[in-house]
Design an enzyme around this catalytic site. Structure first.
Site, PDB file in Angstrom:
ATOM      1  N   HIS A 263       0.425   0.002  -8.347  1.00 15.72           N
ATOM      2  CA  HIS A 263      -0.606   0.530  -7.425  1.00 15.72           C
ATOM      3  C   HIS A 263      -1.195  -0.625  -6.634  1.00 15.72           C
ATOM      4  O   HIS A 263      -1.907  -1.471  -7.186  1.00 15.72           O
ATOM      5  CB  HIS A 263      -1.729   1.228  -8.223  1.00 15.72           C
ATOM      6  CG  HIS A 263      -2.843   1.748  -7.344  1.00 15.72           C
ATOM      7  ND1 HIS A 263      -3.321   3.030  -7.455  1.00 15.72           N
ATOM      8  CD2 HIS A 263      -3.571   1.180  -6.355  1.00 15.72           C
ATOM      9  CE1 HIS A 263      -4.299   3.227  -6.581  1.00 15.72           C
ATOM     10  NE2 HIS A 263      -4.461   2.102  -5.898  1.00 15.72           N
TER      11      HIS A 263
ATOM     12  N   HIS B 219      -2.421  -1.982  -2.264  1.00 15.26           N
ATOM     13  CA  HIS B 219      -2.615  -1.724  -0.835  1.00 15.26           C
ATOM     14  C   HIS B 219      -2.140  -2.943  -0.058  1.00 15.26           C
ATOM     15  O   HIS B 219      -2.683  -4.028  -0.220  1.00 15.26           O
ATOM     16  CB  HIS B 219      -4.101  -1.472  -0.539  1.00 15.26           C
ATOM     17  CG  HIS B 219      -4.670  -0.347  -1.331  1.00 15.26           C
ATOM     18  ND1 HIS B 219      -4.800   0.929  -0.830  1.00 15.26           N
ATOM     19  CD2 HIS B 219      -5.110  -0.288  -2.615  1.00 15.26           C
ATOM     20  CE1 HIS B 219      -5.316   1.721  -1.760  1.00 15.26           C
ATOM     21  NE2 HIS B 219      -5.509   1.013  -2.857  1.00 15.26           N
ATOM     22  N   PHE B 220      -1.125  -2.745   0.796  1.00 20.17           N
ATOM     23  CA  PHE B 220      -0.629  -3.856   1.619  1.00 20.17           C
ATOM     24  C   PHE B 220      -1.286  -3.894   2.993  1.00 20.17           C
ATOM     25  O   PHE B 220      -1.210  -4.898   3.677  1.00 20.17           O
ATOM     26  CB  PHE B 220       0.875  -3.722   1.830  1.00 20.17           C
ATOM     27  CG  PHE B 220       1.732  -4.261   0.707  1.00 20.17           C
ATOM     28  CD1 PHE B 220       1.393  -5.425   0.027  1.00 20.17           C
ATOM     29  CD2 PHE B 220       2.912  -3.617   0.349  1.00 20.17           C
ATOM     30  CE1 PHE B 220       2.206  -5.942  -0.980  1.00 20.17           C
ATOM     31  CE2 PHE B 220       3.729  -4.117  -0.657  1.00 20.17           C
ATOM     32  CZ  PHE B 220       3.377  -5.277  -1.318  1.00 20.17           C
ATOM     33  N   ARG B 221      -1.837  -2.751   3.437  1.00 19.45           N
ATOM     34  CA  ARG B 221      -2.285  -2.592   4.836  1.00 19.45           C
ATOM     35  C   ARG B 221      -1.067  -2.649   5.768  1.00 19.45           C
ATOM     36  O   ARG B 221       0.037  -2.377   5.352  1.00 19.45           O
ATOM     37  CB  ARG B 221      -3.357  -3.630   5.226  1.00 19.45           C
ATOM     38  CG  ARG B 221      -4.493  -3.806   4.228  1.00 19.45           C
ATOM     39  CD  ARG B 221      -5.272  -2.554   3.911  1.00 19.45           C
ATOM     40  NE  ARG B 221      -6.426  -2.860   3.067  1.00 19.45           N
ATOM     41  CZ  ARG B 221      -6.991  -1.982   2.252  1.00 19.45           C
ATOM     42  NH1 ARG B 221      -6.538  -0.742   2.148  1.00 19.45           N
ATOM     43  NH2 ARG B 221      -8.037  -2.331   1.531  1.00 19.45           N
TER      44      ARG B 221
ATOM     45  N   ASN C 247      -2.811   4.775   2.292  1.00 21.73           N
ATOM     46  CA  ASN C 247      -4.074   5.030   3.010  1.00 21.73           C
ATOM     47  C   ASN C 247      -4.254   4.144   4.235  1.00 21.73           C
ATOM     48  O   ASN C 247      -5.254   3.455   4.388  1.00 21.73           O
ATOM     49  CB  ASN C 247      -5.290   4.932   2.061  1.00 21.73           C
ATOM     50  CG  ASN C 247      -5.489   3.546   1.481  1.00 21.73           C
ATOM     51  OD1 ASN C 247      -4.551   2.794   1.299  1.00 21.73           O
ATOM     52  ND2 ASN C 247      -6.742   3.208   1.163  1.00 21.73           N
TER      53      ASN C 247
ATOM     54  N   LYS D  42       0.243  10.674  -3.348  1.00 21.65           N
ATOM     55  CA  LYS D  42      -1.086  10.269  -3.790  1.00 21.65           C
ATOM     56  C   LYS D  42      -2.127  11.306  -3.401  1.00 21.65           C
ATOM     57  O   LYS D  42      -2.216  11.703  -2.242  1.00 21.65           O
ATOM     58  CB  LYS D  42      -1.430   8.918  -3.135  1.00 21.65           C
ATOM     59  CG  LYS D  42      -2.817   8.387  -3.421  1.00 21.65           C
ATOM     60  CD  LYS D  42      -2.941   7.858  -4.832  1.00 21.65           C
ATOM     61  CE  LYS D  42      -4.380   7.530  -5.203  1.00 21.65           C
ATOM     62  NZ  LYS D  42      -4.724   6.137  -5.014  1.00 21.65           N
TER      63      LYS D  42
ATOM     64  N   HIS E 229      -6.328   9.638  -7.496  1.00 26.70           N
ATOM     65  CA  HIS E 229      -7.617   8.934  -7.494  1.00 26.70           C
ATOM     66  C   HIS E 229      -8.616   9.919  -8.101  1.00 26.70           C
ATOM     67  O   HIS E 229      -9.042  10.855  -7.435  1.00 26.70           O
ATOM     68  CB  HIS E 229      -8.022   8.534  -6.071  1.00 26.70           C
ATOM     69  CG  HIS E 229      -9.315   7.763  -6.028  1.00 26.70           C
ATOM     70  ND1 HIS E 229      -9.403   6.464  -5.607  1.00 26.70           N
ATOM     71  CD2 HIS E 229     -10.581   8.116  -6.392  1.00 26.70           C
ATOM     72  CE1 HIS E 229     -10.660   6.041  -5.702  1.00 26.70           C
ATOM     73  NE2 HIS E 229     -11.394   7.033  -6.175  1.00 26.70           N
TER      74      HIS E 229
ATOM     75  N   HIS F  16      -5.970   3.680 -11.713  1.00 33.20           N
ATOM     76  CA  HIS F  16      -7.097   2.754 -11.913  1.00 33.20           C
ATOM     77  C   HIS F  16      -8.240   3.371 -12.725  1.00 33.20           C
ATOM     78  O   HIS F  16      -9.352   3.504 -12.230  1.00 33.20           O
ATOM     79  CB  HIS F  16      -7.603   2.175 -10.584  1.00 33.20           C
ATOM     80  CG  HIS F  16      -7.741   3.142  -9.438  1.00 33.20           C
ATOM     81  ND1 HIS F  16      -8.394   4.336  -9.542  1.00 33.20           N
ATOM     82  CD2 HIS F  16      -7.291   3.073  -8.157  1.00 33.20           C
ATOM     83  CE1 HIS F  16      -8.357   4.953  -8.380  1.00 33.20           C
ATOM     84  NE2 HIS F  16      -7.684   4.215  -7.527  1.00 33.20           N
TER      85      HIS F  16
ATOM     86  N   LEU G 275     -13.642   0.838  -5.853  1.00 36.53           N
ATOM     87  CA  LEU G 275     -13.745   2.229  -6.299  1.00 36.53           C
ATOM     88  C   LEU G 275     -12.514   2.583  -7.120  1.00 36.53           C
ATOM     89  O   LEU G 275     -11.414   2.186  -6.737  1.00 36.53           O
ATOM     90  CB  LEU G 275     -13.886   3.161  -5.091  1.00 36.53           C
ATOM     91  CG  LEU G 275     -15.253   3.069  -4.406  1.00 36.53           C
ATOM     92  CD1 LEU G 275     -15.238   3.822  -3.079  1.00 36.53           C
ATOM     93  CD2 LEU G 275     -16.360   3.609  -5.306  1.00 36.53           C
TER      94      LEU G 275
ATOM     95  N   ASP H 224      -4.303  -2.443  -7.962  1.00 39.80           N
ATOM     96  CA  ASP H 224      -5.183  -1.918  -6.913  1.00 39.80           C
ATOM     97  C   ASP H 224      -5.647  -3.039  -5.985  1.00 39.80           C
ATOM     98  O   ASP H 224      -6.739  -2.977  -5.426  1.00 39.80           O
ATOM     99  CB  ASP H 224      -6.380  -1.156  -7.494  1.00 39.80           C
ATOM    100  CG  ASP H 224      -7.028  -0.237  -6.470  1.00 39.80           C
ATOM    101  OD1 ASP H 224      -6.414   0.012  -5.411  1.00 39.80           O
ATOM    102  OD2 ASP H 224      -8.150   0.227  -6.712  1.00 39.80           O
TER     103      ASP H 224
ATOM    104  N   HIS I  19      -9.846  -6.692   2.065  1.00 36.03           N
ATOM    105  CA  HIS I  19     -10.777  -6.420   3.166  1.00 36.03           C
ATOM    106  C   HIS I  19     -11.267  -7.770   3.657  1.00 36.03           C
ATOM    107  O   HIS I  19     -11.493  -8.673   2.847  1.00 36.03           O
ATOM    108  CB  HIS I  19     -11.992  -5.612   2.680  1.00 36.03           C
ATOM    109  CG  HIS I  19     -11.658  -4.204   2.276  1.00 36.03           C
ATOM    110  ND1 HIS I  19     -11.563  -3.176   3.179  1.00 36.03           N
ATOM    111  CD2 HIS I  19     -11.412  -3.668   1.064  1.00 36.03           C
ATOM    112  CE1 HIS I  19     -11.272  -2.043   2.542  1.00 36.03           C
ATOM    113  NE2 HIS I  19     -11.167  -2.317   1.254  1.00 36.03           N
TER     114      HIS I  19
ATOM    115  N   ALA J 247     -15.167  -1.191  -0.193  1.00 34.71           N
ATOM    116  CA  ALA J 247     -14.696  -1.220  -1.575  1.00 34.71           C
ATOM    117  C   ALA J 247     -13.283  -1.752  -1.648  1.00 34.71           C
ATOM    118  O   ALA J 247     -12.404  -1.297  -0.915  1.00 34.71           O
ATOM    119  CB  ALA J 247     -14.738   0.187  -2.164  1.00 34.71           C
TER     120      ALA J 247
HETATM  121  C1  NCD Z   1      -9.033   0.836  -1.927  1.00 36.82           C
HETATM  122  C2  NCD Z   1      -8.822   0.364  -0.499  1.00 36.82           C
HETATM  123  O1  NCD Z   1      -9.551  -0.513  -0.051  1.00 36.82           O
HETATM  124  O2  NCD Z   1      -7.905   0.832   0.167  1.00 36.82           O
HETATM  125  N1  NCD Z   1     -10.322   0.412  -2.383  1.00 36.82           N
HETATM  126  C3  NCD Z   1     -10.727   0.266  -3.670  1.00 36.82           C
HETATM  127  O3  NCD Z   1     -11.905  -0.001  -3.923  1.00 36.82           O
HETATM  128  N2  NCD Z   1      -9.878   0.391  -4.665  1.00 36.82           N
HETATM  129  C4  NCD Z   1      -8.858   2.295  -2.009  1.00 36.82           C
HETATM  130  C5  NCD Z   1      -8.770   2.797  -3.425  1.00 36.82           C
HETATM  131  O4  NCD Z   1      -7.790   2.527  -4.135  1.00 36.82           O
HETATM  132  O5  NCD Z   1      -9.690   3.472  -3.849  1.00 36.82           O
HETATM  133 ZN    ZN Z   2      -6.088   1.817  -4.649  1.00 33.87          ZN
END
Ligand code: NCD
Ligand code: ZN
Length: 343
Positions: free
Chosen positions: A13, A15-17, A41, A97, A134, A172, A217, A245, A249, A261
């Site tokens: 799990h 996030h690469f953006r 996302n 997801k 989630h 998570h 989150l 996760d 940011h 988050a």
């Molecule tokens: C994640 C994100 O920034 O895309 N943020 C986080 O706090 N984990 C989204 C997510 O997995 O809830």
């Molecule tokens: Zn996540």
């Protein structure tokens, strides 16, 4: 012990953006992990096979290790149909997801009324696509620290009863309630656990000042919940596996009056997990958590390559410069870590 040899792990799990950010995030992950389950996302979200495959190509172009294998996911919305699922599984997209609308970063497009997706879950169950959840309710009257527990009662229990053959990853998890729910469920329900939820509790968010870089989150919980998560990973249960996760940011977006988050942990992820398992006297359980139980649950082969961690102290940098001129503060910045991935 000064050295740990592990089967190469996967991150189930993260996030690469997109865009230029991939030049930062993909090498940070492929330095260590062979595969990663990539969250959908983006803005707009990745909702179908075509978008997922195009996103996969962009990720591969940014990889520093040509054998890295990003595993794509679909973002479920109220417009997702059984046909969307069938098309995706034919392209070996292993999972979709579920974000409740408003639950987290970029989740505005997500699902309102989870029951309306039951026909989609039926198809997923039939074709063997995993459902990644989630697990937080988003009603404004529910306290943010109770959102996971309420989600279990309102949604996980009914889903478990109604779809006994659907493989579900409770993503998570942050509470003893979620850990116990997973333990009590049959073999088709498992969970990922992040480094931050094993290392920290809500004191680390609020005592001595607000710590925006520990804000993610689902939000950090009381120490009793942290302890329960530590216990279940130390027990070596096959129902819990690695999912960082990692969620970058920019520094200014986190250090703001309304900070977003997400913890960006990719550069220190395996090292932080090693530290947790060492603190727990359970280093012998690390390989199962990091390298075996994830592929076993997803029904794919375990990796055959190895990685080596050496016992060598280093400090997580205070910030990372992005190619686009921005900066990111990595998770656990300024902290000393005992283990280091050998190149
Ligand atoms: C994640 C994100 O920034 O895309 N943020 C986080 O706090 N984990 C989204 C997510 O997995 O809830
Ligand atoms: Zn996540």
């Amino acid at each position: 012990m000064n050295e740990l040899i592990l089967t190469q792990p996967d991150d189930w799990h993260l996030h690469f953006r997109d865009g230029d950010m991939l030049k930062e995030t993909v090498p940070a992950t492929d330095r260590c992990f062979k595969r990663a389950i990539v969250m959908p996302n983006l803005v707009p979200p990745v909702t179908n096979k075509k978008q997922a495959l195009a996103y996969r190509d962009r990720i591969l172009s940014a990889a520093s290790d040509t054998s890295f294998n990003p595993l794509m996911t679909l973002y479920l919305t109220n417009k997702t149909t059984p046909a969307t699922i069938r098309e995706a599984i034919s392209e070996k997209i292993p999972a979709a997801k579920l974000y409740p609308a408003g639950a987290t970063t970029n989740s505005e497009a997500a699902v309102k009324g989870i029951e309306s997706l039951y026909p989609v879950f039926e198809t997923m169950s039939e074709v063997g696509m995993l459902l990644l959840i989630h697990g937080e309710v988003t009603h404004s009257e529910i306290d943010i620290f109770d959102r996971e527990k309420v989600f279990i009662d309102q949604h996980m229990e009914p889903l478990r009863r109604r779809f006994p053959n659907l493989k579900i990853v409770f993503e998570h998890i942050t509470t003893a309630d979620a850990a116990d729910f997973v333990l009590e469920s049959g073999e088709r329900i498992a969970a990922t656990i992040t480094p931050q939820h094993l290392l920290l509790n809500r004191n680390d968010l609020l005592v001595g000042g607000v710590r925006p870089h520990n804000y993610c989150l689902p939000v950090l919980k009381r120490n009793v919940h942290q302890q329960r998560l530590r216990e279940v990973v130390a027990s070596g249960s096959q129902k819990f596996f690695l999912g960082t996760d990692s969620a970058p940011h920019a520094k200014h977006a986190k250090e703001s009056a309304c900070g977003c988050a997400g913890c960006y942990s990719a550069w220190s992820a395996i090292e932080l997990y090693a530290q947790v398992f060492e603190d727990l006297g359970a280093l012998d359980k690390l390989e199962g958590f990091a390298s075996f139980y994830g592929p076993d649950f997803y029904g794919v082969a375990r990796n055959t390559d190895k990685i080596r961690l050496i016992k060598e102290k280093w400090t997580i940098p205070d910030q990372i410069d992005l190619p686009v001129g921005e900066k990111i503060v990595p998770f656990f910045a300024g902290h000393e870590v005992n283990w280091k991935l050998a190149r």
